[in-house]
Design an enzyme around this catalytic site. Structure first.
Site, mmCIF file in Angstrom:
data_model
loop_
_atom_site.group_PDB
_atom_site.id
_atom_site.type_symbol
_atom_site.label_atom_id
_atom_site.label_comp_id
_atom_site.label_asym_id
_atom_site.label_seq_id
_atom_site.Cartn_x
_atom_site.Cartn_y
_atom_site.Cartn_z
ATOM 1 N N GLN A 77 19.809 60.523 18.767
ATOM 2 C CA GLN A 77 19.480 61.354 19.921
ATOM 3 C C GLN A 77 20.437 61.016 20.874
ATOM 4 O OE1 GLN A 77 15.237 59.695 19.455
ATOM 5 N NE2 GLN A 77 15.363 59.809 21.552
ATOM 6 N N HIS A 387 7.174 57.459 20.823
ATOM 7 C CA HIS A 387 8.428 57.919 20.408
ATOM 8 C C HIS A 387 7.948 58.618 18.722
ATOM 9 C CE1 HIS A 387 12.607 57.588 19.163
ATOM 10 N NE2 HIS A 387 12.283 56.813 17.969
ATOM 11 N N ASN A 408 14.568 56.690 11.746
ATOM 12 C CA ASN A 408 14.370 56.870 13.230
ATOM 13 C C ASN A 408 15.838 57.706 13.532
ATOM 14 O OD1 ASN A 408 13.958 56.424 15.821
ATOM 15 N ND2 ASN A 408 13.900 54.154 15.389
#
Length: 425
Positions: A77, A387, A408
């Site tokens: 990201q 998150h 992740n």
């Protein structure tokens, strides 16, 4: 029962006493352990010094229940708060990879990011118009003004975006610079919307009928936000217009698919896709939450939190942790990845990829014990969901989960080539 010792120092005082702190320091430095702690912790990152080696060794990437297709590649990201969009698209992509027999695949997070920003701007302006009678300096309006179009979001919010705008392969709408580095764009839009909010409040407060005449004013405001987004992210594919996706399957066979973003997303509900995903319609998933402040078995929501007007509100079914864990294990056994959120900054290391409450021993370094319950952490804002990630495996011993495998979205440089391990405690 022995009597408590009398206070060693002065009686209660509302001020900080220099003489008292001098005495504290003298006694502190008399202990060799504290002198060692001073040398180590004043010159280094405390979490690195206090990391427990035994925990690092025991928290392994070994699991006895694991989904067959976890999805690849590991996503990144970058410098943005799009974790929820990455986690959601990483769940969606597994279904698509099964459907189209793919080795690797990535959906466009930027596509959903674009429409989310535009929808959040509209949501914000509508909330402002709906709260004209509220005090500008009151808690509600100040909360709305704090983050009109933040990068973050919830599962129901991404569900709204997919339902209204569909999905796009990343190759057809890749990340622009401002998708990967979103702070400048977010700051610009936030400033503009705060300005717009004051203007809308001024105009709407003139009379009860004034709000009905603000259509042209609000449209001009939204058009300006659209301009900023389009220039900084690039024009996105039209949800209703054809796009052509060319790809190779895992057998190196070439394919070309012409469809629309909405039809591409809708395909996940087709008979073939549901069958490929163990009978699960990805579009029908919903959120569970564990909030001990509230009664279990209830449907919870957050007032004025959302993104798309007139669509699905942000909701969670509040359940006990045992129920949530059982549901997660059942999903993994059914070969389904799990979108989840946590307070990732607490007791975790992005370098080692370990999430464990025993990772850092603060009591060893500072002689203090942190003992807030989860309910207390939530009530005091000590903890919140910061998150979103994806669960793809779990290790179970004697019918109890021990550790979880976490995908992740921080790139392969974090954790074990992008993978984290989260201990159950």
């Amino acid at each position: 029962m022995s009597q408590q010792a009398e206070p060693k120092y002065q009686p209660y005082s509302p001020t900080v006493s220099i003489s008292t702190t001098e005495q504290w320091e003298k006694e502190l430095m008399e202990d060799p352990k504290n002198r060692l702690a001073l040398s180590a912790l004043s010159a280094n990152n405390a979490t690195s010094i206090l990391t427990q080696r035994s925990t690092v060794i025991s928290d392994t990437q070994n699991f006895n229940i694991k989904i067959g297709l976890e999805g690849a590649p590991i996503t990144n990201q970058k410098s943005s708060g799009r974790c929820w969009l990455f986690a959601a698209t990483n769940v969606f992509r597994v279904a698509i990879m099964k459907r189209y027999n793919l080795k690797e695949f990535e959906l466009s997070q930027a596509y959903l990011f674009y429409w989310d920003k535009l929808e959040k701007a509209n949501w914000f302006l509508e909330q402002i118009l709906d709260t004209v009678q509220e005090d500008l300096e009151g808690r509600l309006i100040q909360t709305l003004l704090a983050s009109p179009v933040g990068d973050g979001g919830q599962w129901d919010m991404v569900a709204n975006l997919v339902e209204k705008y569909g999905l796009v392969p990343q190759s057809l709408y890749p990340d622009a610079f401002n998708a990967q580095n979103s702070s400048t764009m977010a700051s610009l839009i936030t400033t503009k919307l705060r300005e717009d909010a004051l203007e809308l409040r001024r105009l709407a407060s003139r009379s009860p009928e004034a709000k009905q005449s603000l259509g042209a004013v609000k449209e001009k405001m939204m058009r300006e936000i659209h301009l900023i987004l389009t220039i900084m992210l690039g024009p996105p594919p039209n949800p209703d217009k054809d796009m052509t996706w060319e790809y190779y399957d895992k057998d190196e066979k070439f394919h070309s698919l012409t469809t629309t973003p909405l039809k591409f997303a809708g395909e996940l509900s087709s008979t073939a896709s549901v069958k490929a995903n163990s009978g699960t319609n990805i579009h029908e998933l919903f959120s569970l939450v564990n909030d001990p402040r509230n009664k279990y078995g209830q449907l919870l929501s957050v007032s004025r939190l959302g993104n798309v007007i007139g669509m699905r509100p942000v909701r969670y079914v509040n359940v006990e942790m045992t129920t949530m864990k059982e549901a997660c294990i059942s999903m993994l056994r059914a070969d389904i990845p799990i979108f989840f959120g946590s307070d990732v900054g607490k007791f975790s290391s992005s370098q080692s990829g370990i999430m464990d409450t025993d990772l850092v021993d603060y009591e060893l370094g500072f002689n203090i014990r942190l003992g807030l319950s989860k309910a207390q952490r939530l009530m005091t804002d000590e903890s919140s969901m910061t998150h979103a990630m994806v669960l793809t495996a779990v290790h179970v011993v004697n019918d109890q989960p021990v550790r979880w495998r976490v995908q992740n979205s921080w790139g392969e440089g974090a954790g074990t080539k992008g993978w984290f391990v989260m201990m159950d405690e």
